[in-house]
Scaffold this active site. Structure first.
Site, PDB file in Angstrom:
ATOM      1  N   ALA A  90       3.269   0.103  -9.882  1.00  0.00           N
ATOM      2  CA  ALA A  90       4.248   0.494  -8.868  1.00  0.00           C
ATOM      3  C   ALA A  90       3.795   0.024  -7.501  1.00  0.00           C
ATOM      4  CB  ALA A  90       4.444   2.009  -8.854  1.00  0.00           C
ATOM      5  N   ASP A  91       4.761  -0.327  -6.668  1.00  0.00           N
ATOM      6  CA  ASP A  91       4.492  -0.654  -5.276  1.00  0.00           C
ATOM      7  C   ASP A  91       4.857   0.490  -4.351  1.00  0.00           C
ATOM      8  OD1 ASP A  91       3.784  -3.791  -4.827  1.00  0.00           O
ATOM      9  OD2 ASP A  91       4.912  -3.460  -6.660  1.00  0.00           O
ATOM     10  N   ARG A  92       5.758   1.347  -4.795  1.00  0.00           N
ATOM     11  CA  ARG A  92       6.094   2.551  -4.031  1.00  0.00           C
ATOM     12  C   ARG A  92       6.829   3.520  -4.945  1.00  0.00           C
ATOM     13  NH1 ARG A  92       7.397   3.233   2.050  1.00  0.00           N
ATOM     14  NH2 ARG A  92       6.761   1.065   2.153  1.00  0.00           N
TER      15      ARG A  92
END
Length: 355
Positions: free
Chosen positions: A245-247
């Site tokens: 995940a990036d955010r």
């Protein structure tokens, strides 16, 4: 032995140029914040945890080369440079969170009457260096939590087969990895049968980087086209899908590499658990849902060209978002260093661990 995307020792920073993989293994020097920004923006380094580390370490390297006579000027430079680094890739939240924490630390040290300017710089740089150690420890904890979760909930009596997307291993972190860390933990426990990794168009992080790591570590694996995921889930036994995940927003919506959303949809259709593996630093409680996430647009050339050779018809317009957002209701669990949680549990769990 895991690959090293980041090499840091005694104020010297080198990163593995991931644009050249898998054909060429070359490390480049990062000597200041400008170098760090360029490496992040050009994707010579990528992966949310690694972006935060390289950005922060580039500032540490720059500060170590400079001398300061005033604590306020030092704090101002820290704040200015960290805010500049955030602009390199805005979707990944880890660098933003690191910037917030480091600016707060600089402000606290500035106000401490017992700390002079040299001590302030030393303590600040030390805090950044500790981030490297913590990242590896967090990743190994994520791996352990993920392996136990999958074996308890999904594996039954047999070995597990995992589908993963993009790159979430040593090349995306300080070492070990998040989703790929779970895969490593399963292999170490002799519970892994096979891994399927997607090519991850248009930048091919799966084909270039994840496949590179899997082959390097002799993990049984197969590369599949992004468009083959539905057929794979229908015809092959896939125990679970695991991505990074990036955010992650407060409600559990998750931004990750483009193509993640469709994998989650297909997994839901086939009754296959879909997990997100990420450290707590990736959770952004300031955003209520994925609708608030700014999605980075990448150059059209990444779609139209392959190694400087044009493969798309001239004149065609392109839409090239770097990320998509997977709704929380498609996510079985979010695997963190502190445990595996359902998306709806984040609002209660995260504040307890951040306090």
């Amino acid at each position: 032995m895991s690959l090293e995307a980041i090499q840091y020792d005694n104020g010297k920073l080198r990163i593995l140029d991931q644009l050249l993989l898998p054909t060429t293994t070359k490390y480049i020097d990062i000597e200041n914040v400008e170098d760090g920004w360029k490496a992040i923006h050009s994707m010579q380094v990528r992966g949310a945890p690694a972006i935060a580390l390289v950005g922060s370490l580039s500032l540490a390297v720059q500060l170590l080369k400079a001398s300061f006579t005033d604590k306020t000027l030092l704090r101002q430079q820290i704040e200015e440079q960290m805010n500049f680094l955030i602009t390199a890739r805005p979707t990944a939240v880890n660098l933003k969170n690191a910037a917030t924490d480091l600016i707060a630390l600089a402000t606290k040290l500035e106000a401490d009457g017992k700390t002079d300017v040299d001590e302030m710089k030393s303590k600040f740089v030390f805090a950044i260096e500790e981030m490297l150690i913590k990242d590896i420890a967090d990743n190994m904890a994520i791996g352990e939590v993920g392996a136990k979760t999958i074996c308890k909930n999904d594996a039954g009596e047999g070995l597990v087969t995992i589908l993963t997307h993009c790159n979430t291993g040593s090349l995306a972190t300080a070492g070990y990895g998040t989703a790929l860390g779970v895969i490593r933990a399963l292999k170490s426990a002799n519970l892994l049968e096979h891994v399927y990794c997607t090519e991850t168009r248009p930048y091919n992080q799966g084909a270039r980087l994840t496949a590179y790591e899997l082959v390097h570590e002799k993990i049984p694996s197969t590369l599949v086209c992004d468009s083959a995921v539905a057929a794979l889930m229908r015809t092959k036994k896939v125990t679970a899908a695991i991505v990074g995940a990036d955010r992650i927003t407060a409600n559990g919506d998750t931004a990750n590499k483009i193509g993640t959303y469709q994998i989650a949809v297909v997994a839901k259709e086939h009754g296959i658990p879909f997990y997100v593996a990420a450290p707590f630093t990736t959770i952004d409680m300031t955003l209520p849902s994925g609708d608030s996430i700014v999605i980075e647009d990448r150059p059209a050339q990444e779609m139209t060209n392959l190694q400087d050779i044009r493969i798309a018809a001239p004149g065609i317009s392109c839409w090239n978002p770097a990320f998509d957002v997977t709704p929380a209701h498609l996510i079985t669990g979010i695997i963190t260093e502190n445990g595996c949680f359902k998306p709806g549990e984040l609002k209660e769990i995260v504040p307890k661990h951040q306090s």
